[in-house]
Enzyme design. Structure first.
Site: not given
Length: 274
Positions: A43, A115
Site C-alpha cells: 500500500s 501510511k
C-alpha cells in the site's frame, strides 16, 4: 573437582544474569525509543516495498498506551486484553508534520498500519479524478516515469503486485510526484484510472484526529474508507493511536522471509523514508 563444579555453576549463573539484563534493556529500548516494523503489503509503494524492515521512531510524537508493546492484544484463550501502559492521551506529545510516514494502531482492528499523513485537524480532504484536494486546492502532481515489477508472489503472504496480469509478466503503474503544501514532495502510484478511491466525498478532519493515505493510491485501505460503515480502511485516526514516525529502512528482503539474506535488496540498506 568440587572447585571446577563451583566455577561451572558460577559461569552458568553469570550467563543467565547477562541474558536477563539484556532482555530487560532490549524491552526498555523497544518500549521507549524504537519499534521494529516489517512492511507486509504494497500500500505504500514505491516509497516502501514489501519486505522492507525499518525501525519506528517512538520519540517523534510522544507516547500513548499504544506505544507500548502488545497493548490491545488478547491473552491467549481469554477475553482479557493486555495494556502495559494504562493511561489515556499522550505524554510528551508533539504534533506530526504533514507528509510524515507514520505507524499507528488501527482504531478497530488492533493491528499496526503504516501510511502517509495527509490531513491535519480541521483540514478538508477530497479525491477528484485521482487528484488530491486539500482545503479546496488541488495538490500539484508531476509525471515521474513508471514503476514496474514482475507479477509474482511477494512476501510471506504471497501477494501479487497487480490485477489482471499473468504471472511472470510486467506490472506497470504510473508514477507521479506529489507536492504537499508546507511538506515534502513524494512519489505516488496510479495503478489504473477510475479506481474505487479516485473520487470521494469531501472529508473534514475532526479536532484531535488525522487523515492518512497510502502512496499506492489504488491499492490502499486508508482514511478514505470507514471500517465501521465500509468494512475496510481506517477512517479518521485519533492522535492517541499514533505510535511513531518511519525514518529509515534498515534493510529489505525481496524473498518470503527476512532470513533469506540472499534476497536482500542491495539498494535499500539504510535508505531514508521520504
Amino acid at each position: 573437582m568440587a572447585q571446577r563444579t563451583a566455577r561451572k555453576k558460577e559461569g552458568i549463573w553469570e550467563t543467565v544474569k547477562t541474558v536477563f539484563w539484556a532482555l530487560i534493556i532490549a524491552g526498555i529500548f523497544r518500549t521507549l525509543f524504537f519499534q521494529p516494523f516489517w512492511i507486509p503489503s504494497g500500500s505504500m509503494k514505491d516509497t516502501l516495498l514489501i519486505g522492507d524492515f525499518l525501525f519506528v521512531n517512538k520519540m517523534a510524537y510522544g507516547y500513548s498506551q499504544y506505544s507500548c508493546p502488545l497493548t490491545g492484544s488478547h491473552i491467549p484463550g481469554t477475553d482479557i486484553r493486555i495494556n502495559l501502559c494504562p493511561f489515556s492521551g499522550r505524554i510528551l506529545a508533539s504534533e506530526p508534520t504533514r507528509g510524515d510516514v507514520v505507524v499507528f494502531r488501527h482504531p478497530t482492528a488492533n493491528v499496526d498500519f503504516i501510511k502517509r499523513l495527509i490531513g491535519m485537524p480541521g483540514d478538508r480532504v477530497q479525491m477528484r479524478d485521482g487528484i488530491l484536494y486539500l482545503n479546496g486546492e488541488a495538490v500539484p502532481q508531476t509525471p515521474a516515469g513508471n514503476f514496474s515489477e514482475i507479477q509474482e508472489p511477494q512476501g510471506p503472504q504471497g501477494s501479487l503486485p497487480c490485477r489482471g496480469v499473468p504471472q511472470g509478466q510486467e506490472c506497470v503503474s504510473e508514477r507521479l510526484t506529489e507536492a504537499l503544501p508546507g511538506g515534502p514532495s513524494h512519489d505516488i502510484l496510479n495503478a489504473f484510472d477510475n479506481g474505487d478511491g479516485d473520487n470521494t466525498p469531501e472529508f473534514t478532519v475532526p479536532e484531535g484526529n488525522y487523515f492518512f493515505l497510502g502512496d499506492n493510491r489504488d491499492n490502499s485501505a486508508d482514511s478514505r474508507w470507514n471500517p465501521v460503515f465500509d468494512g475496510q480502511g481506517v477512517g479518521m485516526v485519533p492522535a492517541e493511536y499514533i505510535i511513531g514516525r518511519a525514518d529509515r529502512i534498515m534493510f529489505s528482503s525481496a524473498g518470503r522471509s527476512l532470513l533469506y539474506f540472499w534476497t536482500w535488496r542491495a539498494d535499500r540498506f539504510l535508505k531514508a523514508v521520504d
